[in-house]
Each structure stands twice: as C-alpha cells, then as structure tokens.
Design a protein around this motif. Sequence first.
Motif, PDB file in Angstrom:
ATOM      1  N   TYR A   1      -5.556   8.012  -2.201  1.00  0.00           N
ATOM      2  CA  TYR A   1      -5.415   7.273  -1.172  1.00  0.00           C
ATOM      3  C   TYR A   1      -4.979   5.794  -2.438  1.00  0.00           C
ATOM      4  O   TYR A   1      -5.068   5.949  -4.165  1.00  0.00           O
ATOM      5  CB  TYR A   1      -6.540   6.408  -0.836  1.00  0.00           C
ATOM      6  CG  TYR A   1      -7.556   7.360  -0.202  1.00  0.00           C
ATOM      7  CD1 TYR A   1      -7.543   7.413   0.843  1.00  0.00           C
ATOM      8  CD2 TYR A   1      -8.199   8.432  -0.362  1.00  0.00           C
ATOM      9  CE1 TYR A   1      -7.766   8.627   2.056  1.00  0.00           C
ATOM     10  CE2 TYR A   1      -8.462   9.508   0.339  1.00  0.00           C
ATOM     11  CZ  TYR A   1      -8.522   9.350   1.509  1.00  0.00           C
ATOM     12  OH  TYR A   1      -8.792   9.479   3.007  1.00  0.00           O
TER      13      TYR A   1
ATOM     14  N   ALA B   1     -12.552  -0.525 -10.589  1.00  0.00           N
ATOM     15  CA  ALA B   1     -13.479   0.224  -9.856  1.00  0.00           C
ATOM     16  C   ALA B   1     -13.595   1.431 -10.031  1.00  0.00           C
ATOM     17  O   ALA B   1     -14.695   1.790 -10.211  1.00  0.00           O
ATOM     18  CB  ALA B   1     -12.398   0.976  -8.804  1.00  0.00           C
TER      19      ALA B   1
ATOM     20  N   LEU C   1      -8.146  -1.367 -10.268  1.00  0.00           N
ATOM     21  CA  LEU C   1      -8.235   0.313  -9.860  1.00  0.00           C
ATOM     22  C   LEU C   1      -8.921   0.966 -11.287  1.00  0.00           C
ATOM     23  O   LEU C   1     -10.306   1.308 -10.721  1.00  0.00           O
ATOM     24  CB  LEU C   1      -7.010   1.307 -10.561  1.00  0.00           C
ATOM     25  CG  LEU C   1      -7.534   3.122  -9.677  1.00  0.00           C
ATOM     26  CD1 LEU C   1      -8.719   2.997  -9.011  1.00  0.00           C
ATOM     27  CD2 LEU C   1      -6.649   3.607  -9.883  1.00  0.00           C
TER      28      LEU C   1
ATOM     29  N   LEU D   1      -7.681   8.488  -6.430  1.00  0.00           N
ATOM     30  CA  LEU D   1      -7.175   7.143  -6.438  1.00  0.00           C
ATOM     31  C   LEU D   1      -6.270   6.431  -6.903  1.00  0.00           C
ATOM     32  O   LEU D   1      -6.827   7.059  -8.935  1.00  0.00           O
ATOM     33  CB  LEU D   1      -8.223   5.472  -6.305  1.00  0.00           C
ATOM     34  CG  LEU D   1      -9.746   6.421  -5.639  1.00  0.00           C
ATOM     35  CD1 LEU D   1     -11.198   5.970  -6.328  1.00  0.00           C
ATOM     36  CD2 LEU D   1      -9.294   6.802  -4.058  1.00  0.00           C
TER      37      LEU D   1
ATOM     38  N   HIS E   1      -2.598  -3.995  -8.838  1.00  0.00           N
ATOM     39  CA  HIS E   1      -3.203  -2.699  -8.312  1.00  0.00           C
ATOM     40  C   HIS E   1      -3.982  -2.563 -10.128  1.00  0.00           C
ATOM     41  O   HIS E   1      -4.565  -1.480  -9.726  1.00  0.00           O
ATOM     42  CB  HIS E   1      -1.795  -2.360  -8.072  1.00  0.00           C
ATOM     43  CG  HIS E   1      -1.119  -2.359  -6.903  1.00  0.00           C
ATOM     44  ND1 HIS E   1       0.016  -2.087  -6.707  1.00  0.00           N
ATOM     45  CD2 HIS E   1      -0.893  -3.522  -6.344  1.00  0.00           C
ATOM     46  CE1 HIS E   1       0.985  -2.938  -6.046  1.00  0.00           C
ATOM     47  NE2 HIS E   1      -0.354  -3.896  -6.391  1.00  0.00           N
TER      48      HIS E   1
ATOM     49  N   SER F   1     -11.178  -4.032  -5.230  1.00  0.00           N
ATOM     50  CA  SER F   1     -11.409  -2.720  -5.811  1.00  0.00           C
ATOM     51  C   SER F   1     -12.638  -2.496  -5.154  1.00  0.00           C
ATOM     52  O   SER F   1     -13.215  -1.477  -5.419  1.00  0.00           O
ATOM     53  CB  SER F   1     -12.721  -3.217  -7.256  1.00  0.00           C
ATOM     54  OG  SER F   1     -10.988  -4.029  -8.495  1.00  0.00           O
TER      55      SER F   1
ATOM     56  N   ALA G   1      -3.076   3.809  -8.601  1.00  0.00           N
ATOM     57  CA  ALA G   1      -2.014   2.676  -8.924  1.00  0.00           C
ATOM     58  C   ALA G   1      -1.166   2.897  -9.960  1.00  0.00           C
ATOM     59  O   ALA G   1      -0.926   3.660 -10.989  1.00  0.00           O
ATOM     60  CB  ALA G   1      -3.280   2.026  -9.515  1.00  0.00           C
TER      61      ALA G   1
ATOM     62  N   LEU H   1      -9.448   9.644 -11.028  1.00  0.00           N
ATOM     63  CA  LEU H   1      -8.163   7.845 -11.152  1.00  0.00           C
ATOM     64  C   LEU H   1      -7.059   7.928 -11.795  1.00  0.00           C
ATOM     65  O   LEU H   1      -6.760   8.461 -13.001  1.00  0.00           O
ATOM     66  CB  LEU H   1      -8.641   6.439 -12.489  1.00  0.00           C
ATOM     67  CG  LEU H   1     -10.418   6.644 -11.475  1.00  0.00           C
ATOM     68  CD1 LEU H   1     -11.362   6.513 -12.979  1.00  0.00           C
ATOM     69  CD2 LEU H   1     -10.771   5.390 -11.220  1.00  0.00           C
TER      70      LEU H   1
ATOM     71  N   TYR I   1     -11.231   0.779  -3.080  1.00  0.00           N
ATOM     72  CA  TYR I   1     -11.298   1.488  -4.072  1.00  0.00           C
ATOM     73  C   TYR I   1     -12.344   2.379  -4.363  1.00  0.00           C
ATOM     74  O   TYR I   1     -12.603   3.873  -4.090  1.00  0.00           O
ATOM     75  CB  TYR I   1     -10.690   1.412  -5.096  1.00  0.00           C
ATOM     76  CG  TYR I   1      -9.052   1.340  -5.876  1.00  0.00           C
ATOM     77  CD1 TYR I   1      -8.140   2.316  -5.546  1.00  0.00           C
ATOM     78  CD2 TYR I   1      -8.279   0.124  -6.116  1.00  0.00           C
ATOM     79  CE1 TYR I   1      -6.734   2.386  -5.690  1.00  0.00           C
ATOM     80  CE2 TYR I   1      -6.809   0.385  -6.276  1.00  0.00           C
ATOM     81  CZ  TYR I   1      -6.446   1.329  -5.599  1.00  0.00           C
ATOM     82  OH  TYR I   1      -4.543   1.293  -6.271  1.00  0.00           O
TER      83      TYR I   1
END
Length: 388
Positions: free
Chosen positions: A162, A116, A113, A76, A109, A374, A78, A132, A377
């Motif tokens: 993603y 999340a 994250l 994930l 962003h 969030s 950012a 992350l 994510y």
Amino acid sequence: MPVKNRFAELLPEITAWRRDFHEHPELMFDVQRTAGKVADLLREFGCDEVVEGIGRTGVVGLIKGRSDSAGRVIGLRADMDALPINEATGLDYASKTPGKMHACGHDGHTAMLLGAAKYLAETRNFDGTVALIFQPAEEGGGGGREMVQDGMLDRFGIQEVYGMHNMPGIPVGTFAIREGAIMAAADQFDIVVTGKGGHAAKPHDCIDTTVVAAHIVVALQTIASRGVDPLKQVVVSVCTVATDSTAHNVIPQQVVMKGTVRTMDPKVQDYVERRVSEIASGTATALGASAVVTYQRGYPVTVNAVEPTGHAVKVAQEVSGQVDPDTAPLMGAEDFSFMLNERPGAYIFLGNGDTAMVHHPEYNFDDDAIPFGSSWYAGMAEARMPAA
C-alpha cells in the motif's frame, strides 16, 4: 480514534523530521543522508530488522506484531527523493541545496511512514509483520522497479503493498482513490529528423528539417484525436524541439524532438508506440527527409486491485470520514506501479489543501496532513492483520 490521537501527540516530532528532510533534499538514488536517517530512526523505534541498500539506496524495516498466527506480511511504502528545482517558498526550513527541492512532498511521505513505524513498534497490535518500504528514485529513476528486481518482495515475504501520495487541491484530511487504473503509464520518445541543410535564402536547394518537424508535431496530434477511442485516455506531447543551428539564416541539417506518451490501457499504449514511429518516418519520407524514432517505455499503469482498494477506503473512512472512492484517474505516473504489478495492493491520495501543485517551486507539504497519513498507514497494517 486512538491511532489518530497518538499521531496528534507525535505531530511536533514527525513535523521536525519532515522539515529536516525538506532542508536537505537529495535526488534519485543519491539519498544517502535521508536513507541513513530513516534507518537510524527505525532502529531507535525498536524495529525487529532494518535492511539498507535495497534497490541501491532503499531501506526496509520490519516490525513483528504481538502474534503471527498466519504468517501475514503487509508492505507500506513511502518515497524519499526530491526534484531538481530551485525552491521559491521562502520558508525558514527551505532547501539548503541550490537546485534541489522537495517539491513533490516525498519528505512528508517519508515522515508520515516513520510516524506510523514509531506507533506500530510501540503498540504491535497486529498479527503478522509490517514491512516499511522507503524507496529512492521515484522521480524518473525507477527506484520501485529496482527494489522489486532486488528481490525485496520475495525476500521479506510481502503479500500486499500500500502506498500514498499527497495531493494539492484536495482538503487536508480528505482521501481519494479508485479501483483499477489510477495513474498512467509514462513513455518517452526521441525523433531525429535528418534533411539537407543550407542557406535560408535558397530553400529549394535544401530539405528543410524544421518544416518536416513541424508537420510531424501536427500529425502526431491525430493519434489522440483520430486514432484512439475518445473514451480512452491518451496524451501525446512533443515537449522539446532543437536544431543543430541557432543562426537566423541557416536551414538546419538535423532536428531532434523529445516527447512523452501517457496511456491507461496496454492496447492503447501498443498502438501509440507503433503510430509515433509510423507517422514520424512516413511524414519525413513524404517530405524528402528521414526520421529515426527511439521509443522507451517507462513506468507502467498504476492499477489498484479491487479488494485492497476496498480495504484502503474503509481505513480512510475510519481515519477521517472524508473519502472519495471514485476519484478521476490522473495522467501523471508513479513507479509504485512496479510493486502493484507483483502484489495486490492500492495507492491512495491524501489532501494537501489549497497549496501550489506538486513540482512547483512554491509547493510545500502541509504538516497538518501528517496525523491523517500516519493514521492511514498504521491503520492499514492493523486492519489487514487484526490482532489474534
């Protein structure tokens, strides 16, 4: 939805992180404060591993699920960097650094994250590992490329990636995405026209580079209007024209032009690169001058893989129910494309409401979007690695 409820509870804390990042913007790879705070928070959350200095100043945090039956790893991403803009919002938490501003929402962003990450570290309700990815230098520095070249994807075994970006003009809580190309390739060119300078009152003794440059600017417009299929997206823009003289009565010896090319198709990109050089040099030669073109390819097309896009849509629908699965592609560029070139994945837009557009001095990220971002994510991790 439980994920969304938890992020509503965390909203004040995540908002505080976001506004702190906003007050202290950093550019390109020089994001030491931001990356340091990100790494400290990830450790505070209880991430299993936190690695700094990837792609120069990037950070990767790993969170292991309750089980790991298949060795799945989902990334994930950012971005963390700001823009060289003087902020004009007048906010209490406006940038404290003149000439630097989070005018693209990367502060949001990063904060989403992090939110999340806190939730995923608390719950670990997935089977596998979440990577992350906090990336520097999206704004022109190619930080995504740097992290890939630094071996990030292989080092952590990342199988899918993603990413997300806020988007003004889309209602808060609404998502937008499409299969295939969603953002353009961004190239740039420099054209140096050399003629024969002299007195403006005696143009017949000169080769007027300003006239040559003007003809080149006009001729370049035929690339899109006459050289490319009208159903294909292409932009060719000459954005600066500078002569080696600022006098009213001097014909300059040299003119330098700078511009950008945006395309969605590799074949069109190849064609445009060739034609920029042919048109510039040919036009200059026809008018007695010469032109040297330097063409540099930048970020590639951002392409969403079919199946990952479907997964992204499903999670977005579960989070908010408001999803446009066939949004129009944008001619802006995004260096998350370097990661998508190496791994299947998808890039989605999240509404930022009726705000100034990104890269504007009055832009501001809407904190009401945080629970949605969030949740998406975290939802991607749980959906792609369901608990055993």
